[in-house]
Design an enzyme around this catalytic site. Structure first.
Site, PDB file in Angstrom:
ATOM      1  N   GLU A 183      -1.570   9.289  -6.228  1.00  0.00           N
ATOM      2  CA  GLU A 183      -0.964   8.105  -6.839  1.00  0.00           C
ATOM      3  C   GLU A 183      -1.393   8.098  -8.289  1.00  0.00           C
ATOM      4  OE1 GLU A 183      -1.852   4.392  -4.822  1.00  0.00           O
ATOM      5  OE2 GLU A 183      -1.884   5.423  -2.892  1.00  0.00           O
ATOM      6  N   GLU A 195     -18.952   6.056   4.005  1.00  0.00           N
ATOM      7  CA  GLU A 195     -18.409   7.360   4.352  1.00  0.00           C
ATOM      8  C   GLU A 195     -18.669   7.660   5.830  1.00  0.00           C
ATOM      9  OE1 GLU A 195     -17.884  11.130   1.499  1.00  0.00           O
ATOM     10  OE2 GLU A 195     -19.614   9.854   1.324  1.00  0.00           O
TER      11      GLU A 195
HETATM   12  C1  IPT Z   1      -3.869   2.038  -4.369  1.00  0.00           C
HETATM   13  C2  IPT Z   1      -3.421   2.124  -2.940  1.00  0.00           C
HETATM   14  O1  IPT Z   1      -3.615   3.426  -2.436  1.00  0.00           O
HETATM   15  C3  IPT Z   1      -1.968   1.766  -2.803  1.00  0.00           C
HETATM   16  O2  IPT Z   1      -1.663   1.622  -1.440  1.00  0.00           O
HETATM   17  C4  IPT Z   1      -1.663   0.490  -3.538  1.00  0.00           C
HETATM   18  O3  IPT Z   1      -2.301  -0.570  -2.890  1.00  0.00           O
HETATM   19  C5  IPT Z   1      -2.150   0.623  -4.955  1.00  0.00           C
HETATM   20  O4  IPT Z   1      -3.514   0.834  -4.968  1.00  0.00           O
HETATM   21  C6  IPT Z   1      -1.898  -0.612  -5.763  1.00  0.00           C
HETATM   22  O5  IPT Z   1      -0.550  -0.828  -5.880  1.00  0.00           O
HETATM   23  S1  IPT Z   1      -5.613   2.140  -4.457  1.00  0.00           S
HETATM   24  C7  IPT Z   1      -5.903   2.341  -6.147  1.00  0.00           C
HETATM   25  C8  IPT Z   1      -5.918   1.079  -6.872  1.00  0.00           C
HETATM   26  C9  IPT Z   1      -7.216   3.011  -6.300  1.00  0.00           C
END
Ligand code: IPT
Length: 934
Positions: A215, A132
């Site tokens: 995501e 961090e």
């Molecule tokens: C996530 C990444 O933010 C994204 O860029 C991509 O690499 C994805 O993984 C996998 O397709 S990180 C996530 C696994 C915590």
């Protein structure tokens, strides 16, 4: 999309899902492949991308990096980072100095049009706790602010770990089912449980802002040798192959998957359910059996804490991996007291991996939905009637109850074959029990209930005519609901006419049903008038048949192909005088070199594509062979020649990143004789740098160690290396730094449309070569695809078993659009977008074929295939070359391709006199060549 004009198509598709925003990564390595030279030209221009989002009515969450991961080479870091000292993704000075130019430049791009509501994504990405680095974060924030980014900044943590919470909107990622395209139906039993602590984390880390999940598993990437998606730039890291389709709702060829229609149901529900935005989960843990008594189910109660009325009950399987059907009754508290639902008898069912949101005391216009087990797709108030669309799986039993303020009106089925049972409940409430089968429409007073099975629900679109002003396309007023069509993009209104645009993908007639104010009595679809019929409950219907014209595609096998040897480097006359001498004695690379000079391609400015090495040595007479360990990333390969004699190859497999090969010399080398070893290797991209203060992306590509067998004292007098022409000062500014590798063909520009192959021999890639080596093939063909359709194309290989060990790269009009590895796969179909392909004119196709076995290799077949046929209202797609900046480039170059000197093989480049790179575009070359002494 390198065809910038296709952004709008994709964005409109996203808008039609009911989404209001997109999130996009920008890739530092594309914009600044050479340190200090930052470009936003041509395909790198972000403005057309932002303009398209604006036009579609989508907000943009911009994610500029500097680190992005995203399965890109180096995780977005430029290649020169591999020889820049210091730990990256920290506040280390050398890193700060490295990224500042890019972050300022991209920040300025993002801030350029202040009236665009672009949200700049804080770049920090995810960081491991022990690394961090708050200084890093605050400096990134400051750099964006310094160039005029005023919108809120966000950060996405790899998990809800509370890193970098000092940001406007902290958020996190989750992929509860991991990354496994081979088994899309196998979910992890604990996939649900693994997300249960998120709410607590939100309350702990960011209680004052949105609970943001940046995501959340929309699919998964697939590795080399993986199962395959059913897509482009070769900018991948070694973990993925050319296509990065992700099994997403919108496929790489821009067609819509079933997942698209499912997402549409969810997005539309959320956009008409403001109470959901102000709700909180009341129970999260120990939800097994809650509200249902069925231990196989988990039910979370989510209550609107602002309106204090509406409840959402989220039901799902306890074991996320099961495909079992669970039956249940819900016992819920409502504004009329506790109810056990269904109230008319029978039970509810949850099928396999479904999850349902049942609502209680939910407002749909002036209608109060006391409860509904049928899930709400959308609702709209049109001409004072509340139209409510509910859905379930075909044949499922559901109930929807309404609460009236005065006398209960009669409920009448006005359309469809379904039947309803009704029951009066307390407090002027009426419940309807029904099965979701087909489409049944029920009128209850001023409320119209559409009862839909899932397939019928998928057919509905919610469109909003543009309002006025700068954000006209963002309007959520005056909804028009339309059923039917593969895709509806937009509605506009003039007088009493509704003008729809959309796409159709079948020649079977499509039945539209239009739910719109009665003021609209006529309608057009893609400019053609629809013959409308009014239903007895006031909606409009019409039929429409798509026109999907036949097109004739070229038979690639029947075309005239030309070929030339792309490995003249093994010929004795070949001179590598102009190559880079690999003579570095030191490197900052964390992997200490095992060789007297550093043999890491990155240290010499070569970061992509094929790399060639040449080792000159004097024989002692004792050498029996050569051993070398090369590293190129998963699925890489290499081949070795002693002078013109092929010694052998490592053909690669899905997982091996570095391989130690041993190669015997065929004969004893006379003492004192001079020789050259030529090594051709693949570079699969740099590793990502998942751990913030790690150095993974610096993992070298090149030769880690070597030795001569039989005589350990033999030394290489000089090592030479060749990668893409110009290295970081790459030659083809139009197509970018990742388009070309170091194959002779690429260095000569044989892949470019303007190259003259008249002097070449006739030969096709399906004939191939009978020896190890590299051949290049060229052909051209015309396409004549009419306007008004979207017919995506792909170049498709068949897997060859006869001589399996080969690699082929595809170049379409000079653009590299695929790397095919026959012995690893899985990708055999390489989509090439319109705009790269000239749909109305001539196209040049180039193919490199690297045969790794002594027996040579050939393609079994190569075909150009349509991947879909869609009648489309998408905007015309100009050829990439028509973009103004490319025209400027082209003009500057005097042609659309590269004015490279083409040395007709087998002629030597030994006599090259001088080569001056004047700037990115203009290359002035004077040369002389010497005939081979043959
Ligand atoms: C996530 C990444 O933010 C994204 O860029 C991509 O690499 C994805 O993984 C996998 O397709 S990180 C996530 C696994 C915590």
């Amino acid at each position: 999309m390198p065809s910038q004009s296709l952004h709008l198509d994709v964005f409109q598709k996203i808008k039609s899902l009911g989404f209001n925003a997109i999130s996009a990564y920008f890739f530092w390595g594309i914009h600044e492949p050479k340190r200090g030279e930052i470009s936003f030209d041509g395909f790198r221009d972000l403005q057309p991308f932002f303009d398209a989002a604006m036009k579609a009515g989508l907000y943009v969450i911009a994610r500029p990096g500097p680190y992005i991961n995203a399965e890109t080479t180096g995780g977005g870091f430029p290649g020169w980072g591999t020889y820049t000292p210091g730990l990256w993704r920290t506040s280390n000075t050398s890193y700060v100095e490295a990224y500042t130019g890019y972050m300022k430049a991209i920040g300025a791009q993002i801030a350029k049009k202040p009236n665009y509501q672009r949200r700049s994504r804080n770049p920090c990405g995810f960081e491991a706790p022990f690394t961090e680095d708050f200084t890093y974060e605050s400096e990134l924030k400051a750099v964006l602010r310094s160039v005029g980014v005023t919108v809120p900044l966000t950060v996405n943590d790899a998990w809800p770990g509370g890193h970098f919470v000092d940001i406007d909107i902290y958020g996190y990622d989750s992929y509860p089912n991991g990354f496994d395209c081979a088994h899309p139906n196998d979910w992890l039993p604990g996939a649900v449980d693994s997300t249960e602590y998120f709410w607590g984390a939100h309350l702990q880390f960011s209680p004052q802002s949105l609970n943001a999940v940046y995501e959340f598993q929309g699919g998964a990437f697939d590795p080399w040798g993986g199962a395959g998606y059913e897509g482009v730039f070769s900018t991948a890291h070694p973990g993925v192959y050319t296509s990065y389709d992700y099994g997403s709702a919108i496929a790489e060829d821009r067609t819509l998957r079933e997942k698209y229609y499912e997402l549409k149901l969810q997005a539309n529900f959320r956009s008409v359910s403001p109470a959901f935005l102000t709700s909180r989960p009341i129970n999260i843990f120990s939800t097994q059996g809650s509200f249902t008594g069925n231990q196989a189910l988990k039910t979370t109660q989510v209550l609107d804490v602002v309106g204090n009325k509406t409840g959402f009950y989220v039901v799902r399987q306890t074991d996320a991996s099961t495909t079992a059907v669970q039956t249940y009754n819900l016992t819920l508290s409502t504004s009329i007291g506790t109810l056990t639902i269904p109230t008319i008898g029978g039970s509810l069912a949850l099928n396999g991996k479904d999850s349902k949101i049942h609502v209680v005391d939910y407002a749909a216009g002036s209608t109060t939905v006391l409860y509904s087990t049928g899930e709400i797709l959308t609702w709209a108030t049109i001409d004072k009637r509340d139209i409510i669309l509910v859905y379930g799986n075909a044949g499922e039993l559901h109930e929807t109850a309404f609460k009236f303020t005065s006398a209960i009106p009669a409920a009448t089925v006005v359309s469809g074959t379904g039947t309803i049972k009704t029951k009066v409940l307390a407090g002027n409430s009426l419940t309807l029990q029904y099965q979701t089968t087909g489409q049944t429409v029920v009128q209850v007073g001023n409320t119209v209930l559409y009862i839909l099975d899932r397939a019928n629900a998928y057919d509905f679109w919610v469109l909003h005519p543009a309002s006025t002003g700068a954000f006209a396309q963002f309007s959520t007023q005056n909804p028009i609901l339309v059923k039917g069509g593969y895709l509806l993009r937009s509605v506009s209104t003039t007088g009493g006419t509704l003008a729809f645009t959309g796409d159709l993908n079948s020649t079977a007639p499509v039945s539209f049903e239009i739910i719109a104010p009665a003021a609209f009595q006529s309608a057009t679809f893609n400019g053609v008038k629809l013959a409308l019929t009014k239903t007895r409950y006031g909606t409009l219907t019409a039929q429409k048949t798509a026109t999907l014209p036949a097109v004739t595609l070229p038979n690639l096998a029947a075309l005239k192909w030309k070929t030339a040897d792309s490995l003249p480097e093994i010929q004795s006359q070949y001179s590598d005088a102009l190559w880079t001498v690999a003579d570095h004695k030191t490197t900052i690379n964390p992997t200490p070199p095992n060789t007297t000079v550093v043999l890491y391609a990155g240290d010499y400015g070569f970061h992509t594509g094929n790399i060639l090495w040449r080792a000159h040595f004097n024989a002692t007479g004792a050498e029996t062979g050569f051993a070398a360990q090369l590293q190129g990333g998963s699925a890489f390969g290499f081949s070795v020649w002693l002078d013109a004699t092929f010694l052998g190859s490592w053909a690669g497999d899905a997982v091996t990143s570095a391989f130690n090969g041993t190669f015997s010399f065929p004969t004893v080398l006379p003492k004192g004789s001079t020789h050259v070893l030529t090594i051709l290797q693949d570079h699969m991209g740099n590793e990502e740098n998942w751990w913030a203060a790690g150095d993974d992306f610096k993992t070298p590509r090149g030769i880690l160690s070597y030795s001569f067998l039989g005589n350990a004292t033999t030394t290489v007098s000089v090592w030479k290396v060749a990668g893409n022409l110009g290295g970081e000062s790459y030659a083809d500014h139009s197509r970018g730094a990742f388009n070309e590798g170091g194959l002779f063909a690429e260095r000569q520009g044989w892949h470019l449309p303007g190259f003259n192959d008249a002097a070449w021999a006739v030969g096709a890639p399906t004939q191939g070569i009978a020896h190890a080596g590299v051949a290049f093939y060229r052909t051209s063909f015309d396409l004549n695809i009419p306007a008004g359709v979207d017919y995506p194309l792909a170049l498709v290989f068949t897997n060859s078993t006869a001589n399996p060990h080969f690699r082929a790269q595809l170049y379409v009009n000079g653009w590299q659009f695929g790397k095919y590895v026959n012995n690893i796969g899985p990708q055999t179909s390489f989509p090439v977008p319109q705009g790269i392909l000239n749909y109305n004119g001539v196209n040049t196709l180039g193919i490199s074929l690297w045969a790794a076995d002594a027996g040579g290799a050939r393609l079994d077949s190569l075909a150009l295939k349509l991947t879909a046929k869609v009648e489309s209202s998408m905007a015309p797609v100009p050829l990439f070359h028509d973009l103004p900046s490319q025209l400027t480039n082209a003009k500057a170059r005097g042609s659309l391709c590269c004015p490279r000197v083409i040395f007709p093989t087998p002629l030597s480049v030994a006599g090259l006199v001088s080569l001056d790179v004047l700037d990115h575009v203009d290359v002035s070359i004077s040369y002389a060549y010497l005939p081979l002494k043959r």
